[in-house]
Design a protein around this motif. Structure first.
Motif, PDB file in Angstrom:
ATOM      1  N   ILE A 641       0.843  -1.204   0.000  1.00  0.00           N
ATOM      2  CA  ILE A 641       0.000   0.000   0.000  1.00  0.00           C
ATOM      3  C   ILE A 641       0.876   1.251   0.000  1.00  0.00           C
ATOM      4  N   PHE A 642       1.941   1.221   0.784  1.00  0.00           N
ATOM      5  CA  PHE A 642       2.849   2.368   0.845  1.00  0.00           C
ATOM      6  C   PHE A 642       3.466   2.648  -0.530  1.00  0.00           C
ATOM      7  N   GLU A 643       3.867   1.601  -1.239  1.00  0.00           N
ATOM      8  CA  GLU A 643       4.401   1.789  -2.589  1.00  0.00           C
ATOM      9  C   GLU A 643       3.353   2.391  -3.514  1.00  0.00           C
ATOM     10  N   GLU A 644       2.107   1.904  -3.395  1.00  0.00           N
ATOM     11  CA  GLU A 644       1.032   2.428  -4.251  1.00  0.00           C
ATOM     12  C   GLU A 644       0.741   3.887  -3.924  1.00  0.00           C
ATOM     13  N   LEU A 645       0.744   4.235  -2.645  1.00  0.00           N
ATOM     14  CA  LEU A 645       0.505   5.628  -2.253  1.00  0.00           C
ATOM     15  C   LEU A 645       1.653   6.530  -2.689  1.00  0.00           C
ATOM     16  N   LEU A 653       9.095  10.715  -7.171  1.00  0.00           N
ATOM     17  CA  LEU A 653      10.010   9.983  -6.300  1.00  0.00           C
ATOM     18  C   LEU A 653       9.827   8.476  -6.404  1.00  0.00           C
ATOM     19  N   SER A 654       8.668   8.058  -6.857  1.00  0.00           N
ATOM     20  CA  SER A 654       8.325   6.632  -6.827  1.00  0.00           C
ATOM     21  C   SER A 654       9.292   5.790  -7.635  1.00  0.00           C
ATOM     22  N   GLU A 655       9.572   6.208  -8.871  1.00  0.00           N
ATOM     23  CA  GLU A 655      10.449   5.412  -9.723  1.00  0.00           C
ATOM     24  C   GLU A 655      11.855   5.327  -9.148  1.00  0.00           C
ATOM     25  N   SER A 665      12.965  -1.957   2.270  1.00  0.00           N
ATOM     26  CA  SER A 665      13.886  -1.985   3.411  1.00  0.00           C
ATOM     27  C   SER A 665      13.369  -1.160   4.584  1.00  0.00           C
ATOM     28  N   ILE A 666      12.786  -0.016   4.274  1.00  0.00           N
ATOM     29  CA  ILE A 666      12.404   0.888   5.364  1.00  0.00           C
ATOM     30  C   ILE A 666      11.028   0.569   5.932  1.00  0.00           C
ATOM     31  N   SER A 667      10.116   0.135   5.084  1.00  0.00           N
ATOM     32  CA  SER A 667       8.729   0.060   5.531  1.00  0.00           C
ATOM     33  C   SER A 667       8.537  -0.981   6.624  1.00  0.00           C
ATOM     34  N   LEU A 668       9.219  -2.125   6.540  1.00  0.00           N
ATOM     35  CA  LEU A 668       9.017  -3.154   7.559  1.00  0.00           C
ATOM     36  C   LEU A 668       9.445  -2.654   8.935  1.00  0.00           C
TER      37      LEU A 668
END
Length: 1273
Positions: A641-645, A653-655, A665-668
């Protein structure tokens, strides 16, 4: 099937009459069968497009009378066989009776009554009691099962008319949604489309609208993309598909299948075309939404909801919204999201009163609580019914305090006084965590300080606020703001929750109120007060218990906030240990996961142990679902979800983030610990404040705000390490300048070392920015995205599991990676089938996700027979299940009646031979450590890899070993006459080891046995490791390693070969060749027996006569010791000393009986069931005919028995146990027949068989064909 009689005005339209009598007509649908032509295509298309359930059955029976123009349908059928059965029943049972009636009206009435009676009798047996599914729906369900080959256990949930886009052409048809499958059927101008997709195979499910597919539903699997459109109600259809796919993912995640809710109230009358399962799923969806909105326990069930208004005294307004009633709560949610939320536990209710209606306040209802708060609802549509329901629930609410308040005002009153978490004499803090509940706790209140208060109060000096200067003044202002809020909006569970409450939370909760408000906002308080003593009981039960979870907990205890003084001593560590161990004991599915220790340590700072425990329950089981299981699925879902947002809000910044690989690496670490591990404690705890009020939305918003604040630096990063360092430095400098707690050094502060440390960032400013820029996130949208990502994550984990299992298969198995992956999917589908349809496979039915990937999917013997029948290259007809059973017995070394995929398809070829022959346990019998290093599983390299990719010798080895113990069971090898003798002596032969093996292992076992005698608790594992390493070494098997085969086993081998050839194009040539070979081998065996007798050797040691010298001692004992258990020689003892002198009769019968079926025929050596096969011909008669000419047979050339004077000769119906033959002799004999060599060297494509198996996988064997599951392969 029989149909309830309905009138048909035009009987011959679109139908052709095939049979008729004075009372009934059998008709066939035009276009069905031969010669359909254009009419048939048009009729078939109309059937699918216009019929409300499915394609019209092609056959039907009508009832008619001679003078009437009206026909009545009484039966229909999908095949001529089915309809003919009904027709014959009518002719045999009704025609004669109907001819007696005088009136045609009486005839019709009698027929209709008879048909209704038949249908009622069938439905009584087929339908469960209390089933309220409408008749039309039942008809659709029956047609669905016939169309797609589904068993009765597969329940239809709903069906919809839609179009399936095949290419650019829409195919109009019907979409059937069952519990486990998505099915579609269409018949359009001769083009038939039939689709079946398992929900567990779906990787993507979304509703989209494109130019090509307007408002369509997209369904993706690993193999195909499907598009469906033109729904009447696409929203309802997609919502139901989401629910069913979610259930399937839950099944893959934790093996929870779908169970119908039996407590669901039944409707007064069935809804038209809505099944009970559809109602069940709708109720589940409402319950989940209700519980999530108001943070209620997982067992709370919504009873109903109604629109109303709520009088809010703080702003003097009537706020419109919805009232929700469940078995323990009355809740209110305003139409405007932040206007007002209210939760009233029924345990707090004292009076429910109907007030007088007026034009200003129609249908009012007031509810009073123990905290002297009164809530006024109005504009209720059915107030009397609502009051009655509340009254019913109040009566069921447990009451532990006597002296209820009974009042009577202008109308009826429902009154109950129940247990309160706070004494009534403290009205300003009712039902609140601030109340002195801890004084009634049973858990060590006097002995352990953490049982009554948080660690922060124990380890923080109680310095007055005035001494803290500006920070102390700010903290006091916060406390005062909250006390004012409590005065206006109430305190405790029944507090009005409004936009002002959120604003106060965002400004920071005071230290003194943090624990109380966390309990309220998370819903943990409700569970704690309704389960008094539960935590103390768990602590008592879990104390001293050892498990993998407790081991992991002990390892992580001292890593939990070691910088905080509360966890630098045993008091804090012991409290943390008790809470984590109690939760692992409560929920063994989760047990313990890393990061739980960090979160729990913070919870313990602000609450007692019991409060921290229930906060942890709320966190793990409701607010962060599936976060802390073995595969952290929930965190991976929210990472997606974080990647989609990020793509939506920060596209530039997404690409870059994807290229760097930073998000994964960071989200977990951010999500699992709620920023507690990456931010200073004083700052991260403010985010936890907001999290308990808002949920995961806050975590996602803050994460996006962090990326947004560092966008320029991230775009300039060249690798992942640089980006991680930069983000780490930023988060280390997020400070809380308002904190009154002494600063706690942060472990990540080392990252900030450098010449130019980043500027400090205020946590409240960061929160403010996150709400300003990303507040458009809604809880409903997040749940929708969670479903979408859950499909991806779980299917990705399943693919990882598949690759891991395939990598565990040795490379020399002979299958390609693609073939192994296909085999794994077939194997997994067979396991899941036992869960789908509630079959009898109870042992394999439940999967344990905590096991290694290789052990998670296992199948039992009946499932293995089905797979074996469909995948084996050797079709043996009715004999196939027998071979499958032998193979399963050979593989199931641990005797748990289950085999895993590795046992199913792989193994080192030499090891299987060694295990099959020498059956020596790796750990001595009776040792407690026997389960630590089990004997390596036998190989199926010959059963699958050998059958497909082996040469002639390897394939013959498979067959040879399948006719030796342990594959050949005693029941198959023994006749009924000898079975009793076998079992009296089998136990001793099974336990006895060959002498040389006993001698070879005795030296190494002496030390172990001595250790056991001395009672040593630590066995010598090095010995077992050496043995295990030796077994792991690839051993080159030679044909000399195989034991010899006795006559009973040879008979079974001949029978198998005969059945194997029965469906081959070269059938007759193969029969002749195997008869020649069998005749030759029989003579070889006789010669070998005579040679053994002349050399003075006891023939019964034939399995080891080439390898082992006779042991000294008594002759019988030596023979017994030299007999290896795998040689199949226990039969040699059975009946060996009875019934002498009958052999001449046997040989005479063989010579004179042309077909070998005389009184003493060898075919009688087998039981009647075993001698029956597809050709109704004894498998052994082939040996005695065809190639056995009379001149070839002498006195000592016989199939069974021996010379007349032989001391081991038996009566007819027994076998010669002195006869034996080796594998080399069988191989050499078969090599003389080219047709046999060609047969065994023929290659078979397993890919085609796997494809066929996938097609029929859904056609699960029902009770009617249970006995022959593999016969149809």
């Amino acid at each position: 099937m029989w149909l309830s009689p309905e009138e048909v005005l035009v009987a011959n339209a679109l139908w052709v009459t095939e049979r008729a009598n004075p009372f009934f007509v059998l008709q066939r649908r035009r276009g069905h069968g031969k010669g359909g032509g254009l009419t048939g295509l048009l009729v078939g298309t109309l059937d699918v497009v216009l019929d409300s359930s499915a394609r019209v059955a092609p056959y039907r029976i009508l009832h008619q009378t001679q003078d009437s123009q009206v026909y009545w349908t009484v039966a229909c059928g999908s095949s001529r066989k089915e309809i003919t059965k009904h027709w014959e029943w009518l002719e045999n049972n009704l025609l004669q009776t109907l001819s007696i009636f005088d009136s045609e009206e009486d005839i019709t009435t009698f027929v209709k009554g008879k048909i209704h009676g038949i249908i009622a009798e069938e439905n009584k047996n087929l339908q469960p009691q209390g089933d309220e599914d409408p008749g039309k729906f039942k008809e659709a369900e029956l047609k669905m099962r016939k169309q797609f080959g589904m068993p009765e256990g597969e329940k239809l949930v709903n069906y919809y008319s839609c179009s399936y886009w095949k290419g650019r052409v829409p195919r109009q048809g019907w979409l059937y949604l069952t519990v486990n499958h998505l099915c579609f059927y269409s018949f359009l101008l001769g083009k038939e489309v039939s689709l079946v997709v398992q929900w567990v195979d779906i990787t993507r499910l979304e509703k989209n609208a494109t130019l090509l597919f307007p408002e369509s539903i997209r369904v993706d699997t690993r193999d195909q993309e499907l598009f469906f459109s033109m729904f009447l109600n696409i929203g309802e259809t997609f919502k139901l598909m989401e629910q069913l796919a979610n259930l399937a993912m839950r099944q893959l995640l934790d093996s929870e299948g779908f169970l119908e809710d039996k407590v669901l109230p039944r409707p007064v009358r069935p809804h038209r075309n809505i099944s009970a399962l559809k109602r069940d799923l709708d109720a589940r969806a409402k319950n989940e939404c209700y519980r999530a909105t108001f943070r209620l326990p997982r067992d709370e069930r919504l009873d109903g909801h109604t629109s109303c208004t709520l009088w809010t005294p703080f702003n003097k307004l009537h706020i419109p919204g919805q009232m929700f009633i469940s078995n323990n709560y009355i809740c209110f949610a305003s139409k405007e999201e932040d206007a007002c939320h209210l939760i009233i536990p029924l345990r707090e209710v004292t009076i429910v009163e109907k007030a007088d209606s007026s034009s200003v306040l129609p249908s009012p209802l007031s509810i009073s609580t123990k905290s002297k708060m009164t809530f006024l609802f109005a504009n209720l549509k059915d107030r009397d019914f609502l009051v009655q329901r509340i009254s019913d629930f109040l009566q069921k609410t447990p009451s532990k305090q006597p002296g209820s308040i009974v009042g009577s005002r202008k109308a009826s009153v429902v009154d109950t006084n129940t247990e309160s978490p706070a004494p009534q004499e403290v009205p300003e803090q009712p039902a609140s965590p601030a109340s002195p509940l801890s004084s009634r706790q049973s858990f060590c209140a006097q002995e352990v300080p953490t049982a009554s208060q948080g660690l922060l109060k124990l380890f923080q000096k109680n310095s007055p606020m005035e001494d803290l200067g500006a920070k102390g003044a700010k903290e006091k202002m916060k406390e005062e703001s909250w006390h004012i809020h409590f005065f206006e909006y109430g305190r405790g569970v029944c507090m009005y929750r409004t936009a002002k409450t959120r604003a106060l939370v965002l400004k920071g909760i005071p230290e003194s109120l943090r624990g109380e408000l966390w309990l309220l906002f998370s819903g943990a308080w409700n569970e704690m007060v309704t389960h008094p003593g539960y935590y103390a009981e768990l602590v008592e039960k879990s104390t001293g218990k050892y498990s993998l979870a407790t081991e992991e907990i002990e390892r992580d205890l001292h890593r939990s906030m070691p910088e905080h003084p509360a966890f630098q001593n045993e008091l804090g560590i012991a409290a943390l240990r008790r809470v984590l161990t109690a939760y692992a004991f409560r929920n063994p599915t989760i047990g313990y996961c890393q990061a739980m220790n960090i979160v729990t340590s913070v919870l313990l700072l602000y609450g007692s142990e019991e409060e921290a425990f229930w906060l942890l329950v709320a966190l793990c089981e409701r607010m962060l679902p599936d976060y802390y299981n073995t595969r952290v699925v929930g965190a991976l879902v929210d990472q997606g979800i974080f990647e989609e947002l990020t793509r939506d809000f920060l596209p530039q910044l997404s690409e870059k983030m994807q290229d760097l690989g930073v998000i994964s690496s960071i989200s977990l670490s951010w999500f699992l610990t709620l920023f507690l591990s990456v931010m200073p404690f004083e700052s991260a705890v403010v985010i936890v404040d907001c999290f308990f009020y808002e949920g995961i939305k806050v975590i996602l918003q803050v994460a996006l705000a962090v990326l947004d604040a560092n966008m320029e630096q991230l775009l300039g990063c060249s690798d992942e390490g640089e980006a991680m360092t930069m983000l780490g430095r930023y988060l280390d400098n997020v400070v809380n300048k308002q904190s009154v707690s002494p600063p706690i050094p942060h472990l990540h502060a080392l990252l900030t070392s450098g010449d130019d440390p980043p500027a400090e960032v205020d946590i409240f400013e960061l929160l403010k920015v996150s709400y300003e820029k990303f507040s458009s996130l809604r809880a409903e949208d997040i749940e929708q995205m969670r479903f979408k990502q859950r499909l991806k994550v779980i299917q990705s984990l399943e693919d990882t599991a598949k690759r891991s299992v395939v990598r565990a298969i040795p490379v020399d198995i002979g299958f390609s990676i693609e073939e192994l992956e296909d085999l794994y999917m077939v194997f997994k589908a067979k396991h899941l089938a036992s869960q789908y349809w509630g079959s009898s496979h109870t042992v394999a039915g439940r999967r344990d996700p905590s096991l290694p990937y290789l052990e998670q999917y296992r199948i039992d013997a009946s499932q293995f027979r089905e797979l074996f029948a469909s995948l084996t290259p050797w079709a043996c007809g009715s004999h196939t299940p027998v071979l499958a059973g032998r193979m399963f017995r050979l593989l199931d070394k641990n005797k748990d009646s289950l085999i895993n995929f590795k046992e199913f398809v792989m193994g080192m070829r030499g090891r299987w031979a060694a295990q099959a022959v020498k059956r020596v346990p790796l750990v001595p019998r009776g040792r407690g450590s026997a389960a630590i290093l089990p004997a390596p599983a036998p190989s199926l390299a010959f059963s699958t890899g050998g059958m497909y990719h082996g040469d002639l010798t390897e394939k013959l080895k498979v067959l040879y070993k399948l006719h030796l113990p342990p594959a050949l069971s005693p029941e198959e090898a023994e006749s009924a006459l000898e079975a009793a003798h076998y079992f009296t002596e089998d136990s001793s032969s099974e336990e006895a080891l060959p002498q040389e093996e006993q001698e070879g292992s005795s030296g190494e076992d002496v030390q172990e046995k001595r250790g056991e005698e001395k009672g040593t608790s630590s066995p010598d594992y090095r010995h077992y490791l050496r043995m295990w390493a030796k077994e792991k070494e690839a051993q080159k098997e030679t044909i000399k390693d195989l034991p010899k085969m006795n006559q009973e086993q040879f008979i079974e081998l001949c029978k198998t070969l005969y059945n194997m050839f029965s469906e081959d194009p070269m059938e007759q040539d193969l029969y002749h060749a195997i008869a020649t070979v069998a005749s030759l081998l029989l003579r070889i065996g006789e010669v070998g027996k005579k040679f053994s007798a002349r050399t003075g050797r006891k023939p019964r040691d034939c399995a080891t006569e080439e390898d082992e010298p006779p042991a000294p001692g008594p002759h019988q004992d030596a023979a017994r010791e030299l007999q290896p258990p795998a040689a199949g020689d226990p039969q040699a003892k059975a009946g060996g000393d009875t019934h002498l002198g009958k052999a001449p009769q046997e040989s005479q019968v063989v010579v004179e009986g042309g077909s070998g079926e005389g009184q003493g025929s060898p075919s009688q050596l087998l039981s009647d069931d075993e001698t029956k096969d597809d050709m109704s011909m004894s498998s052994y008669s082939v040996v005695s005919t065809g190639s056995l000419q009379c001149e070839d047979l002498t006195d000592d050339t016989v199939l069974v028995g021996g010379e007349a004077c032989s001391p081991t000769a038996r009566i007819g119906g027994t076998v010669d146990t002195d006869w034996c033959i080796s594998f080399e002799q069988i191989l050499a004999s078969i090599l003389t027949e080219s047709v046999l060599v060609n047969f065994f060297e023929k290659r078979v494509d397993i890919g085609l068989k796997i494809k066929d198996q996938k097609k029929v996988e859904r056609q699960f064997s029902t009770a009617s064909d249970h006995e022959q599951p593999g016969a149809s392969s």
